[in-house]
Design a protein around this motif. Structure first.
Motif, PDB file in Angstrom:
ATOM      1  N   TYR A 173      81.078 -18.412   0.935  1.00 48.35           N
ATOM      2  CA  TYR A 173      81.542 -19.457   0.027  1.00 48.35           C
ATOM      3  C   TYR A 173      82.803 -20.114   0.591  1.00 48.35           C
ATOM      4  O   TYR A 173      83.668 -19.427   1.126  1.00 48.35           O
ATOM      5  CB  TYR A 173      81.914 -18.874  -1.338  1.00 48.35           C
ATOM      6  CG  TYR A 173      80.930 -17.926  -1.964  1.00 48.35           C
ATOM      7  CD1 TYR A 173      80.846 -16.599  -1.539  1.00 48.35           C
ATOM      8  CD2 TYR A 173      80.118 -18.327  -3.016  1.00 48.35           C
ATOM      9  CE1 TYR A 173      79.969 -15.715  -2.138  1.00 48.35           C
ATOM     10  CE2 TYR A 173      79.233 -17.445  -3.625  1.00 48.35           C
ATOM     11  CZ  TYR A 173      79.164 -16.137  -3.171  1.00 48.35           C
ATOM     12  OH  TYR A 173      78.286 -15.266  -3.777  1.00 48.35           O
TER      13      TYR A 173
ATOM     14  N   GLN B 278      78.234 -23.180  -0.744  1.00 50.76           N
ATOM     15  CA  GLN B 278      77.796 -21.791  -0.632  1.00 50.76           C
ATOM     16  C   GLN B 278      76.629 -21.729   0.347  1.00 50.76           C
ATOM     17  O   GLN B 278      75.680 -22.508   0.255  1.00 50.76           O
ATOM     18  CB  GLN B 278      77.362 -21.246  -1.989  1.00 50.76           C
ATOM     19  CG  GLN B 278      76.853 -19.809  -1.934  1.00 50.76           C
ATOM     20  CD  GLN B 278      76.385 -19.293  -3.269  1.00 50.76           C
ATOM     21  OE1 GLN B 278      76.659 -19.906  -4.301  1.00 50.76           O
ATOM     22  NE2 GLN B 278      75.694 -18.177  -3.267  1.00 50.76           N
TER      23      GLN B 278
ATOM     24  N   ALA C 123      85.111 -16.881   1.051  1.00 45.86           N
ATOM     25  CA  ALA C 123      84.730 -15.600   0.458  1.00 45.86           C
ATOM     26  C   ALA C 123      83.339 -15.234   0.958  1.00 45.86           C
ATOM     27  O   ALA C 123      82.567 -16.103   1.364  1.00 45.86           O
ATOM     28  CB  ALA C 123      84.745 -15.673  -1.063  1.00 45.86           C
ATOM     29  N   SER C 124      83.039 -13.961   0.923  1.00 48.40           N
ATOM     30  CA  SER C 124      81.685 -13.543   1.296  1.00 48.40           C
ATOM     31  C   SER C 124      81.218 -12.444   0.359  1.00 48.40           C
ATOM     32  O   SER C 124      82.022 -11.755  -0.272  1.00 48.40           O
ATOM     33  CB  SER C 124      81.634 -13.069   2.752  1.00 48.40           C
ATOM     34  OG  SER C 124      82.296 -11.832   2.940  1.00 48.40           O
ATOM     35  N   SER C 125      79.911 -12.331   0.249  1.00 45.14           N
ATOM     36  CA  SER C 125      79.323 -11.247  -0.530  1.00 45.14           C
ATOM     37  C   SER C 125      78.050 -10.799   0.155  1.00 45.14           C
ATOM     38  O   SER C 125      77.474 -11.525   0.966  1.00 45.14           O
ATOM     39  CB  SER C 125      79.041 -11.666  -1.970  1.00 45.14           C
ATOM     40  OG  SER C 125      78.055 -12.675  -2.018  1.00 45.14           O
TER      41      SER C 125
ATOM     42  N   GLN D 206      82.325 -10.731  -4.603  1.00 48.28           N
ATOM     43  CA  GLN D 206      82.868 -11.642  -3.611  1.00 48.28           C
ATOM     44  C   GLN D 206      84.161 -11.048  -3.070  1.00 48.28           C
ATOM     45  O   GLN D 206      85.002 -10.599  -3.835  1.00 48.28           O
ATOM     46  CB  GLN D 206      83.212 -12.993  -4.225  1.00 48.28           C
ATOM     47  CG  GLN D 206      82.043 -13.846  -4.630  1.00 48.28           C
ATOM     48  CD  GLN D 206      82.525 -15.188  -5.101  1.00 48.28           C
ATOM     49  OE1 GLN D 206      82.761 -16.094  -4.318  1.00 48.28           O
ATOM     50  NE2 GLN D 206      82.673 -15.327  -6.404  1.00 48.28           N
TER      51      GLN D 206
END
Lengths: 113, 116
Positions: free
Chosen positions: B33, B48, B93-95, B105
């Motif tokens: 993101y 995203q 951010a990452s997930s 996140q």
């Protein structure tokens, strides 16, 4: 429009005082709810989350939040704050079935030692 | 576990110049993101990615902003040309995967952009 309202932009408390930060969201469907915290000089990090089940959720460092569906609210609470809780707190929600997280404007909390 | 890396941490440019930001997500995280956080506001999702495909870019000002995630790992966000109102912190951010089945996140430190 989908949005999040955080009513208090700045809060100043003394140590051991109780904390409640307000959060209301605007969305008619099912939501997932979050509180994030950003300590001075650090990254945003997750404090707690609600997806389903018990509307009272507990997070890290003694924080809890209660989801009241009828009020579209997800207020954050802590019975006794510490100086180390000084930070900025963001409420956010994710409309169910979507990918778009929506954040509030944040509340800056300062705890006086 | 290494966190989300971003560079540069700070950037000052003049309006109408170009700028690029880089993000390296946590290893194995498929979703990335980019957020824009203007002073006094909460983060606003710009785009995203799920692997190297765009999931949502509805709030990305496409006339001046672009983003890519080649090979599904690192990502760059570019602004060309910059405007004064682009002054903000740009968060990556990452997930592990995307929000439908929740994964937390993890945010990077952000890049603070000042446009003069």
């Amino acid at each position: 429009a989908q949005s999040v309202s955080q009513h208090n932009h700045h809060v100043i408390l003394s140590e051991a005082a109780s904390l409640e930060l307000g959060c209301n969201y605007s969305y008619g469907g099912t939501v997932n709810l979050f509180w994030y915290v950003q300590y001075p000089g650090q990254h945003l990090q997750l404090l707690l989350k609600y997806f389903s089940g018990d509307p009272l959720v507990k997070g890290i460092k003694g924080f809890e939040a209660e989801f009241i569906k009828s009020k579209f609210s997800f207020n954050l609470r802590k019975p006794s704050v510490q100086w180390s809780d000084t930070a900025e707190y963001f409420c956010a929600f994710l409309p169910s079935g979507t990918y778009k997280y929506i954040f509030g404007t944040g509340t800056r909390l300062k705890v006086l030692a | 576990e290494a966190g989300v890396a971003q560079s540069p941490r700070y950037k000052i440019i003049e309006k109408r110049q170009s700028v690029a930001f880089w993000c390296n997500p946590i290893s194995g995280h498929a979703t990335l993101y980019w957020y824009q956080q203007i002073l006094g506001q909460g983060p606003k999702l710009l785009i995203q990615f799920q692997n190297n495909g765009v999931v949502d870019d509805s709030q990305l000002p496409k006339d001046r902003f672009s983003a890519e995630r080649l090979k599904g790992v690192d990502s760059t966000l570019k602004i060309q040309p910059a405007k004064l109102e682009d002054s903000a912190v740009y968060l990556c951010a990452s997930s592990f995967t995307s929000g439908a089945s929740y994964n937390e996140q993890f945010f990077g430190p952000g890049t603070r952009l000042t446009v003069l």
